[in-house]
Motif scaffolding. Structure first.
Motif, PDB file in Angstrom:
ATOM      1  N   ASP A 177     -14.681 -25.005   1.468  1.00  0.00           N
ATOM      2  CA  ASP A 177     -14.799 -24.792  -0.016  1.00  0.00           C
ATOM      3  C   ASP A 177     -14.864 -23.391   0.255  1.00  0.00           C
ATOM      4  O   ASP A 177     -15.513 -22.905   1.461  1.00  0.00           O
ATOM      5  CB  ASP A 177     -16.629 -25.576  -0.043  1.00  0.00           C
ATOM      6  N   LEU A 178     -15.424 -22.606  -0.139  1.00  0.00           N
ATOM      7  CA  LEU A 178     -15.567 -21.361  -0.434  1.00  0.00           C
ATOM      8  C   LEU A 178     -17.410 -21.180  -1.698  1.00  0.00           C
ATOM      9  O   LEU A 178     -17.387 -21.871  -2.406  1.00  0.00           O
ATOM     10  CB  LEU A 178     -15.330 -20.415  -1.588  1.00  0.00           C
ATOM     11  N   GLU A 179     -18.301 -19.904  -1.183  1.00  0.00           N
ATOM     12  CA  GLU A 179     -18.580 -19.432  -2.156  1.00  0.00           C
ATOM     13  C   GLU A 179     -18.496 -18.145  -2.656  1.00  0.00           C
ATOM     14  O   GLU A 179     -17.875 -17.585  -1.912  1.00  0.00           O
ATOM     15  CB  GLU A 179     -20.198 -19.763  -1.211  1.00  0.00           C
ATOM     16  N   THR A 180     -18.692 -18.013  -4.091  1.00  0.00           N
ATOM     17  CA  THR A 180     -18.208 -16.912  -4.365  1.00  0.00           C
ATOM     18  C   THR A 180     -19.552 -15.707  -5.338  1.00  0.00           C
ATOM     19  O   THR A 180     -20.444 -16.452  -6.280  1.00  0.00           O
ATOM     20  CB  THR A 180     -16.784 -17.351  -5.518  1.00  0.00           C
ATOM     21  N   THR A 181     -19.332 -14.491  -5.767  1.00  0.00           N
ATOM     22  CA  THR A 181     -19.925 -13.867  -6.381  1.00  0.00           C
ATOM     23  C   THR A 181     -20.102 -14.342  -8.020  1.00  0.00           C
ATOM     24  O   THR A 181     -20.909 -14.289  -8.929  1.00  0.00           O
ATOM     25  CB  THR A 181     -19.047 -12.306  -6.407  1.00  0.00           C
ATOM     26  N   GLY A 182     -18.767 -15.388  -8.526  1.00  0.00           N
ATOM     27  CA  GLY A 182     -19.002 -16.064 -10.437  1.00  0.00           C
ATOM     28  C   GLY A 182     -17.842 -16.439 -10.005  1.00  0.00           C
ATOM     29  O   GLY A 182     -16.879 -17.069  -8.754  1.00  0.00           O
ATOM     30  N   LEU A 183     -17.674 -17.259 -10.982  1.00  0.00           N
ATOM     31  CA  LEU A 183     -16.494 -18.193 -11.282  1.00  0.00           C
ATOM     32  C   LEU A 183     -14.986 -17.915 -11.701  1.00  0.00           C
ATOM     33  O   LEU A 183     -14.367 -18.894 -12.170  1.00  0.00           O
ATOM     34  CB  LEU A 183     -17.031 -18.922 -12.880  1.00  0.00           C
ATOM     35  N   ALA A 242     -12.082 -15.911 -11.180  1.00  0.00           N
ATOM     36  CA  ALA A 242     -11.007 -15.944  -9.912  1.00  0.00           C
ATOM     37  C   ALA A 242     -10.268 -14.344  -9.249  1.00  0.00           C
ATOM     38  O   ALA A 242     -10.170 -13.786  -9.016  1.00  0.00           O
ATOM     39  CB  ALA A 242     -10.235 -16.574  -9.275  1.00  0.00           C
ATOM     40  N   ARG A 243     -10.373 -13.707 -11.126  1.00  0.00           N
ATOM     41  CA  ARG A 243      -9.500 -12.694 -11.090  1.00  0.00           C
ATOM     42  C   ARG A 243     -11.122 -11.377 -11.411  1.00  0.00           C
ATOM     43  O   ARG A 243     -10.051 -10.598 -11.425  1.00  0.00           O
ATOM     44  CB  ARG A 243      -8.857 -12.543 -12.843  1.00  0.00           C
ATOM     45  N   LEU A 244     -12.259 -11.781 -11.048  1.00  0.00           N
ATOM     46  CA  LEU A 244     -13.375 -10.740 -11.180  1.00  0.00           C
ATOM     47  C   LEU A 244     -13.827 -10.854 -10.428  1.00  0.00           C
ATOM     48  O   LEU A 244     -14.285  -9.590  -9.541  1.00  0.00           O
ATOM     49  CB  LEU A 244     -14.220 -10.387 -12.686  1.00  0.00           C
ATOM     50  N   GLU A 245     -13.881 -12.052 -10.182  1.00  0.00           N
ATOM     51  CA  GLU A 245     -14.795 -12.108  -8.385  1.00  0.00           C
ATOM     52  C   GLU A 245     -14.800 -12.031  -7.305  1.00  0.00           C
ATOM     53  O   GLU A 245     -13.301 -12.265  -7.269  1.00  0.00           O
ATOM     54  CB  GLU A 245     -16.149 -13.335  -9.086  1.00  0.00           C
ATOM     55  N   ASP A 255     -11.295 -23.005  -5.383  1.00  0.00           N
ATOM     56  CA  ASP A 255     -11.312 -22.490  -4.766  1.00  0.00           C
ATOM     57  C   ASP A 255      -9.693 -22.009  -4.648  1.00  0.00           C
ATOM     58  O   ASP A 255      -9.708 -20.999  -3.307  1.00  0.00           O
ATOM     59  CB  ASP A 255     -11.471 -23.579  -3.190  1.00  0.00           C
ATOM     60  N   TYR A 256      -8.790 -22.802  -4.379  1.00  0.00           N
ATOM     61  CA  TYR A 256      -7.226 -22.463  -4.849  1.00  0.00           C
ATOM     62  C   TYR A 256      -6.748 -20.845  -5.107  1.00  0.00           C
ATOM     63  O   TYR A 256      -6.961 -20.078  -4.443  1.00  0.00           O
ATOM     64  CB  TYR A 256      -6.108 -23.455  -4.244  1.00  0.00           C
ATOM     65  N   ALA A 257      -7.981 -20.778  -6.174  1.00  0.00           N
ATOM     66  CA  ALA A 257      -7.131 -19.604  -6.818  1.00  0.00           C
ATOM     67  C   ALA A 257      -7.822 -18.547  -6.464  1.00  0.00           C
ATOM     68  O   ALA A 257      -7.329 -17.698  -6.353  1.00  0.00           O
ATOM     69  CB  ALA A 257      -7.973 -19.947  -8.383  1.00  0.00           C
ATOM     70  N   PHE A 258      -9.061 -18.335  -5.435  1.00  0.00           N
ATOM     71  CA  PHE A 258      -9.548 -17.301  -4.978  1.00  0.00           C
ATOM     72  C   PHE A 258      -8.955 -17.194  -3.487  1.00  0.00           C
ATOM     73  O   PHE A 258      -8.523 -16.369  -3.631  1.00  0.00           O
ATOM     74  CB  PHE A 258     -10.949 -17.511  -4.202  1.00  0.00           C
ATOM     75  N   LEU A 259      -8.506 -18.071  -2.829  1.00  0.00           N
ATOM     76  CA  LEU A 259      -7.932 -17.897  -1.653  1.00  0.00           C
ATOM     77  C   LEU A 259      -6.094 -17.608  -1.621  1.00  0.00           C
ATOM     78  O   LEU A 259      -5.518 -16.238  -1.435  1.00  0.00           O
ATOM     79  CB  LEU A 259      -7.831 -19.059  -0.733  1.00  0.00           C
ATOM     80  N   LYS A 260      -5.668 -18.310  -3.490  1.00  0.00           N
ATOM     81  CA  LYS A 260      -4.506 -18.121  -2.937  1.00  0.00           C
ATOM     82  C   LYS A 260      -4.163 -15.484  -4.180  1.00  0.00           C
ATOM     83  O   LYS A 260      -3.589 -14.987  -3.145  1.00  0.00           O
ATOM     84  CB  LYS A 260      -3.967 -19.051  -4.270  1.00  0.00           C
ATOM     85  N   ARG A 261      -5.000 -15.625  -4.879  1.00  0.00           N
ATOM     86  CA  ARG A 261      -5.407 -14.358  -5.097  1.00  0.00           C
ATOM     87  C   ARG A 261      -5.556 -13.926  -3.602  1.00  0.00           C
ATOM     88  O   ARG A 261      -4.452 -12.708  -3.617  1.00  0.00           O
ATOM     89  CB  ARG A 261      -6.691 -14.138  -6.343  1.00  0.00           C
ATOM     90  N   ALA A 262      -5.816 -13.877  -3.103  1.00  0.00           N
ATOM     91  CA  ALA A 262      -6.700 -12.769  -2.078  1.00  0.00           C
ATOM     92  C   ALA A 262      -5.056 -13.027  -0.863  1.00  0.00           C
ATOM     93  O   ALA A 262      -4.365 -12.045  -0.572  1.00  0.00           O
ATOM     94  CB  ALA A 262      -7.788 -13.892  -0.980  1.00  0.00           C
ATOM     95  N   LYS A 320      -1.156 -19.355 -11.274  1.00  0.00           N
ATOM     96  CA  LYS A 320       0.301 -18.475 -10.155  1.00  0.00           C
ATOM     97  C   LYS A 320      -1.178 -17.602 -10.348  1.00  0.00           C
ATOM     98  O   LYS A 320      -2.068 -16.414 -11.258  1.00  0.00           O
ATOM     99  CB  LYS A 320       0.557 -18.342 -11.737  1.00  0.00           C
ATOM    100  N   ALA A 321      -0.721 -16.239  -9.765  1.00  0.00           N
ATOM    101  CA  ALA A 321      -1.199 -14.433  -9.317  1.00  0.00           C
ATOM    102  C   ALA A 321      -0.221 -13.743  -9.013  1.00  0.00           C
ATOM    103  O   ALA A 321       0.426 -14.381  -8.374  1.00  0.00           O
ATOM    104  CB  ALA A 321      -2.427 -15.059  -7.904  1.00  0.00           C
ATOM    105  N   LYS A 322      -0.455 -12.455  -9.323  1.00  0.00           N
ATOM    106  CA  LYS A 322      -0.202 -11.811  -9.419  1.00  0.00           C
ATOM    107  C   LYS A 322      -0.856 -10.995  -8.315  1.00  0.00           C
ATOM    108  O   LYS A 322      -2.083 -10.373  -8.221  1.00  0.00           O
ATOM    109  CB  LYS A 322       0.027 -11.489 -10.525  1.00  0.00           C
ATOM    110  N   LYS A 323       0.269  -9.892  -6.996  1.00  0.00           N
ATOM    111  CA  LYS A 323      -0.348  -9.103  -6.729  1.00  0.00           C
ATOM    112  C   LYS A 323      -1.137  -8.131  -7.500  1.00  0.00           C
ATOM    113  O   LYS A 323      -0.862  -7.416  -8.251  1.00  0.00           O
ATOM    114  CB  LYS A 323       0.392  -8.189  -5.992  1.00  0.00           C
ATOM    115  N   ARG A 324      -2.167  -7.443  -7.299  1.00  0.00           N
ATOM    116  CA  ARG A 324      -3.376  -6.836  -7.458  1.00  0.00           C
ATOM    117  C   ARG A 324      -2.585  -5.214  -7.070  1.00  0.00           C
ATOM    118  O   ARG A 324      -2.178  -4.899  -6.363  1.00  0.00           O
ATOM    119  CB  ARG A 324      -4.575  -6.740  -7.403  1.00  0.00           C
ATOM    120  N   ALA A 325      -2.366  -4.264  -8.423  1.00  0.00           N
ATOM    121  CA  ALA A 325      -1.712  -2.670  -7.951  1.00  0.00           C
ATOM    122  C   ALA A 325      -3.043  -2.429  -7.282  1.00  0.00           C
ATOM    123  O   ALA A 325      -4.874  -2.192  -7.818  1.00  0.00           O
ATOM    124  CB  ALA A 325      -2.102  -2.175  -9.408  1.00  0.00           C
ATOM    125  N   ALA A 326      -1.872  -1.039  -6.592  1.00  0.00           N
ATOM    126  CA  ALA A 326      -2.506  -0.472  -5.330  1.00  0.00           C
ATOM    127  C   ALA A 326      -3.949   0.545  -6.591  1.00  0.00           C
ATOM    128  O   ALA A 326      -3.601   1.168  -8.021  1.00  0.00           O
ATOM    129  CB  ALA A 326      -2.619  -0.053  -4.951  1.00  0.00           C
TER     130      ALA A 326
END
Length: 205
Positions: free
Chosen positions: A9-15, A17-20, A94-101, A183-189
């Motif tokens: 389980d995660l707690e997040t700043t919002g819903l 995963a792309r923005l929070e 929860d998976y979406a947030f962790l996979k993006r990270a 699906k998650a893409k690496k965030r550009a630097a």
């Protein structure tokens, strides 16, 4: 049926995963139905928490200010999870947030999952709410502090075990892990993004 997994389980700043951002992670390693090890940590989201999030979770800016940022601990989380399926109530969130990270840190995080919310939809009456608190009440599973990561991970684990005891004999297929698809893409630097914006500006001027 699956009886070894990571209750997550995660707690997040919002819903979204792309923005929070993640503010708390709880991962319980369950082997043959018993919790063997825990990874629980607050996470510094590097932004101020909104009033609604503070009220909902009880997590404050002061609590996370000295916590690690996700980039410093995502490797530990991925290693802790190993190859076990992930279990949670609406686990894809929860998976979406962790996979993006994980992807942003160059780590592979393809996993199977078990969604207790989906199982609740199969077996609970249509007129009963299926959120974690209501599902635990329906199945008489004790729940301590809702909307804190460790308490919710424990509740999802307990709920799954009770539902499996009630329904697993006749419906074992409902308790099998399935691939999690996100699906998650690496965030550009940041500097690369800034260079692209500058290049477009120069071209237009």
């Amino acid at each position: 049926m699956t009886n070894s997994y990571i209750a997550l389980d995660l707690e997040t700043t919002g819903l979204d995963a792309r923005l929070e951002k993640i503010t708390e992670i709880a991962a319980l390693r369950v082997v043959d139905g018993r919790v063997e090890e825990r990874l629980v940590t607050l996470v510094n989201p590097m932004r101020q928490l909104g009033d609604r999030i503070r009220e909902l979770t009880g997590i404050t800016d002061d609590m996370v200010k000295d916590a690690p940022v996700i980039e410093d601990i995502i490797g530990d989380v991925v290693r802790f999870c190993g190859n076990l399926p992930l279990l949670g109530h609406n686990i894809l969130f929860d998976y979406a947030f962790l996979k993006r990270a994980a992807v942003n840190s160059g780590l592979d995080f393809e996993r199977e999952g078990i969604d207790t919310l989906g199982i609740c939809r199969l077996f609970m009456p249509a007129d009963v709410k299926r959120n974690l608190t209501c599902a635990c009440s329906f199945y008489e599973v004790s729940q301590s502090a809702a909307h804190r990561a460790q308490a919710d991970a424990e509740a999802a684990h307990g709920l799954y075990q009770v539902m499996m005891a009630h329904h697993g004999g006749e419906h074992p297929e409902a308790f099998a892990a399935k691939p999690l698809i996100y699906k998650a893409k690496k965030r550009a630097a940041a500097h690369k993004k800034a260079k692209r914006i500058l290049a477009r500006f120069v071209k237009m001027s």
